[in-house]
Scaffold this motif. Structure first.
Motif, PDB file in Angstrom:
ATOM      1  N   VAL A   9       0.871  -1.171   0.000  1.00 54.67           N
ATOM      2  CA  VAL A   9       0.000   0.000   0.000  1.00 54.67           C
ATOM      3  C   VAL A   9       0.908   1.221   0.000  1.00 54.67           C
ATOM      4  CG1 VAL A   9      -1.839   1.226   1.208  1.00 54.67           C
ATOM      5  CG2 VAL A   9      -1.725  -1.281   1.310  1.00 54.67           C
ATOM      6  N   ARG A  11       1.657   5.380  -0.288  1.00 57.02           N
ATOM      7  CA  ARG A  11       1.158   6.745  -0.085  1.00 57.02           C
ATOM      8  C   ARG A  11       2.130   7.678  -0.783  1.00 57.02           C
ATOM      9  NH1 ARG A  11      -2.702   9.228   2.949  1.00 57.02           N
ATOM     10  NH2 ARG A  11      -3.297   7.117   3.521  1.00 57.02           N
ATOM     11  N   CYS A  12       1.648   8.330  -1.840  1.00 60.98           N
ATOM     12  CA  CYS A  12       2.492   9.239  -2.629  1.00 60.98           C
ATOM     13  C   CYS A  12       3.839   8.594  -2.989  1.00 60.98           C
ATOM     14  CB  CYS A  12       2.689  10.563  -1.899  1.00 60.98           C
ATOM     15  SG  CYS A  12       1.142  11.450  -1.583  1.00 60.98           S
ATOM     16  N   HIS A  14       5.504   6.147  -1.533  1.00 65.68           N
ATOM     17  CA  HIS A  14       6.224   5.458  -0.456  1.00 65.68           C
ATOM     18  C   HIS A  14       5.378   4.300   0.067  1.00 65.68           C
ATOM     19  CE1 HIS A  14       8.967   8.928  -0.166  1.00 65.68           C
ATOM     20  NE2 HIS A  14       7.884   9.691  -0.235  1.00 65.68           N
ATOM     21  N   GLU A  16       3.608   2.301   2.586  1.00 66.60           N
ATOM     22  CA  GLU A  16       3.133   2.606   3.937  1.00 66.60           C
ATOM     23  C   GLU A  16       2.805   1.330   4.709  1.00 66.60           C
ATOM     24  OE1 GLU A  16      -0.321   5.213   4.210  1.00 66.60           O
ATOM     25  OE2 GLU A  16       0.240   5.686   6.280  1.00 66.60           O
ATOM     26  N   SER A  17       2.231   0.343   4.044  1.00 62.89           N
ATOM     27  CA  SER A  17       1.854  -0.917   4.685  1.00 62.89           C
ATOM     28  C   SER A  17       2.042  -2.031   3.667  1.00 62.89           C
ATOM     29  CB  SER A  17       0.399  -0.879   5.160  1.00 62.89           C
ATOM     30  OG  SER A  17       0.192   0.153   6.108  1.00 62.89           O
ATOM     31  N   LEU A 318      -7.592   7.111  -1.232  1.00 64.54           N
ATOM     32  CA  LEU A 318      -8.189   8.445  -1.381  1.00 64.54           C
ATOM     33  C   LEU A 318      -8.115   9.244  -0.080  1.00 64.54           C
ATOM     34  CD1 LEU A 318     -11.476   7.420  -3.269  1.00 64.54           C
ATOM     35  CD2 LEU A 318      -9.315   8.205  -4.271  1.00 64.54           C
ATOM     36  N   SER A 319      -8.010  10.546  -0.216  1.00 66.47           N
ATOM     37  CA  SER A 319      -8.193  11.424   0.939  1.00 66.47           C
ATOM     38  C   SER A 319      -9.681  11.571   1.212  1.00 66.47           C
ATOM     39  CB  SER A 319      -7.572  12.802   0.675  1.00 66.47           C
ATOM     40  OG  SER A 319      -8.439  13.563  -0.149  1.00 66.47           O
ATOM     41  N   VAL A 325      -4.303   9.859  -3.190  1.00 67.72           N
ATOM     42  CA  VAL A 325      -3.060  10.132  -2.455  1.00 67.72           C
ATOM     43  C   VAL A 325      -2.209   8.875  -2.346  1.00 67.72           C
ATOM     44  CG1 VAL A 325      -4.050  12.043  -1.145  1.00 67.72           C
ATOM     45  CG2 VAL A 325      -4.198   9.719  -0.216  1.00 67.72           C
TER      46      VAL A 325
END
Lengths: 336, 336
Positions: A9, A11-12, A14, A16-17, A318-319, A325
């Motif tokens: 997963v 985020r931008c 990177h 994250e998980s 999504l944000s 995002v």
């Protein structure tokens, strides 16, 4: 053996998980088509095997006696969202056997489909057993009991005739033992048994092809999978992974989620069965895994379908304002 | 390096799912108290650092100018459930600066607290920005802008004065760089930066002790953590892990969840900070991890408290009828 990361997963850009998992794909002779991670590890399939658990409903003649068509059979194999159409059909199934919501022993929860929970609250309603995601399966158990003239009370217990029939079907189809040593209690109070992923995959290869099953069982299996593929909304519901995956290729993909990150699937034209587990139990990871595996297996046959499946394996993050995002992404170990 | 399994989920004695993670505990001098897994890996702390992000609200004098007490400061550090008391207080915070819900740029979602969503639906309501779990934090940003005479519009952007102040505080407290190379966008549209778990733990050791911070910042940090510990309901809400953990030992434990399996915490009396990540992003695993770590650290000082914390690290798995059918269990790598 540490199972590999199969889904990341981001985020931008990177990570994250990350979700680890194992995947078994076999044909009806038990030959390996694809193996990732430890496919011998015992896994509770939970709701992913509802189609196998529904075999006694068809084999006993109960489904025909109740006049069940594709929608009812699909709901008997479902983890539905508790949407109004699901609830109404479960009630009708029970009524066809002279039963009602009070006979369900699956427990009560608010509809899994959030909008249906809100609608129920707006109408000042409260959830009942019919809203339980397993109510169609339990309606099938109850109809089978009535058809066989068995007292349905206590039908969720391991030693009740209903669960004996289910266990016999599970053992015959998967080839794996189902006993006290690997048994536990599912969320809807019936028994569930931890068996190797490879056995679950074999079971769905047999369900799809009929190979290795007695003729009547083979017919019942094909009828159940065909019903699910014909009525995918009744197997899950609005926006759900199994429904969307089956809608992506009508008649070509059977797929069913189970709690704690399990998916079982079958590809009738390729004659193979699929079972996978996201080891942390997360449905986000499992849904991306099954979409990516389906894309990999079907990619050589239909590039357009493979593209749609790969898009489903890459949902955006999504944000709260709806901006993209991040991204869920299958890892190289999964995409091959 | 593969991070270890820190939490297992059992169904009737069989491991059904497992959560891997990493944990850093350090004192305010940066000395390691406990390290499990890769504590150097960059982690997006998400909402777990809201108390640090709230420093400018206090340091600027905005909190005093708005007349904020413990509840308002706790809500500025919160990921609240959107329960009525949270929503009303966020509205009052905005009103104290002459602003309202329309000024929030965090986006809209239904209350995280499910019963509050149902209640909102029953009253024919719709969610707004005030229901967003981050509305208290955003109210704090907006009040700071107003107090400083800065145009608040666009306050979520990385180059807005509001986020520059937040970034300066985050860098100073954690000692980690926050730049484009490790930046991303959080769910509520503000920037979030991936930094080592160890830096996050150091940041909370400094927040709790004031060591390594300028005097005014040290006072603001202690005031914010004290407010959260005094009003834990306003940091999260009914049934939530952070609220329950802080209630278990008033004034002794500060703890805050972040999305994707993060918890940051501080133990003022022991002078240490804690940061952990459940690598699959699951809050179930992260909540058991933080309870077990707190029990381990506090066990030698208060056996009764340690017992209550360990009970929270072992929540039952329930059937839909409420029967206990399993258990979440911290693994040996976590309990020591």
């Amino acid at each position: 053996m540490t199972d590999p990361v199969l889904v990341e997963v981001l985020r931008c850009g990177h990570v994250e998980s990350a979700h680890r998992g194992a995947v078994a794909v076999v044909d009806a002779d038990g030959r390996t088509v694809l193996e990732i991670g430890d496919v011998g590890q015992p896994v509770f399939p939970r709701s992913a095997v509802k189609a196998i658990q529904a075999l006694p409903l068809v084999e006993s003649g109960a489904a025909d006696a109740c006049g069940f068509g594709d929608r009812e059979l699909a709901l008997a194999c479902a983890s539905h969202g508790g949407e109004p159409a699901h609830v109404e059909l479960a009630a009708a199934m029970l009524a066809s056997a002279g039963l009602d919501e009070a006979d369900l022993e699956c427990g009560v929860h608010w509809p899994s489909h959030f909008e249906s929970s809100l609608a129920l609250a707006r109408s000042r309603g409260e959830p009942g057993g019919l809203h339980n995601n397993c109510s169609g399966k339990h309606a099938g158990f109850l109809c089978t009991c009535r058809h066989l003239g068995v007292d349905h009370r206590g039908y969720v217990a391991a030693d009740h005739r209903s669960q004996q029939l289910v266990r016999e079907a599970m053992q015959a189809v998967t080839g794996a033992g189902h006993g006290e040593e690997n048994g536990a209690t599912d969320g809807c109070s019936i028994p569930t048994y931890a068996v190797p992923l490879k056995s679950l995959a074999l079971g769905f290869a047999r369900m799809a092809t009929g190979q290795g099953l007695a003729p009547a069982r083979a017919r019942a299996a094909k009828r159940l999978l065909a019903a699910c593929m014909a009525e995918p909304f009744f197997v899950a519901g609005t926006g759900r992974a199994d429904t969307r995956l089956m809608q992506a290729a009508p008649g070509k993909i059977f797929v069913k989620v189970g709690a704690e990150g399990v998916f079982c699937a079958a590809l009738p034209e390729l004659g193979c069965g699929i079972a996978l587990k996201c080891l942390d139990g997360g449905e986000r990871g499992a849904a991306a895994m099954v979409a990516a595996v389906l894309a990999r297996l079907l990619g050589g046959h239909d590039a357009d379908l493979a593209g749609r499946l790969m898009a489903m394996a890459h949902p955006p993050v999504l944000s709260r304002k709806g901006a993209t995002v991040g991204l869920v992404r299958p890892a190289a170990a999964l995409t091959g």
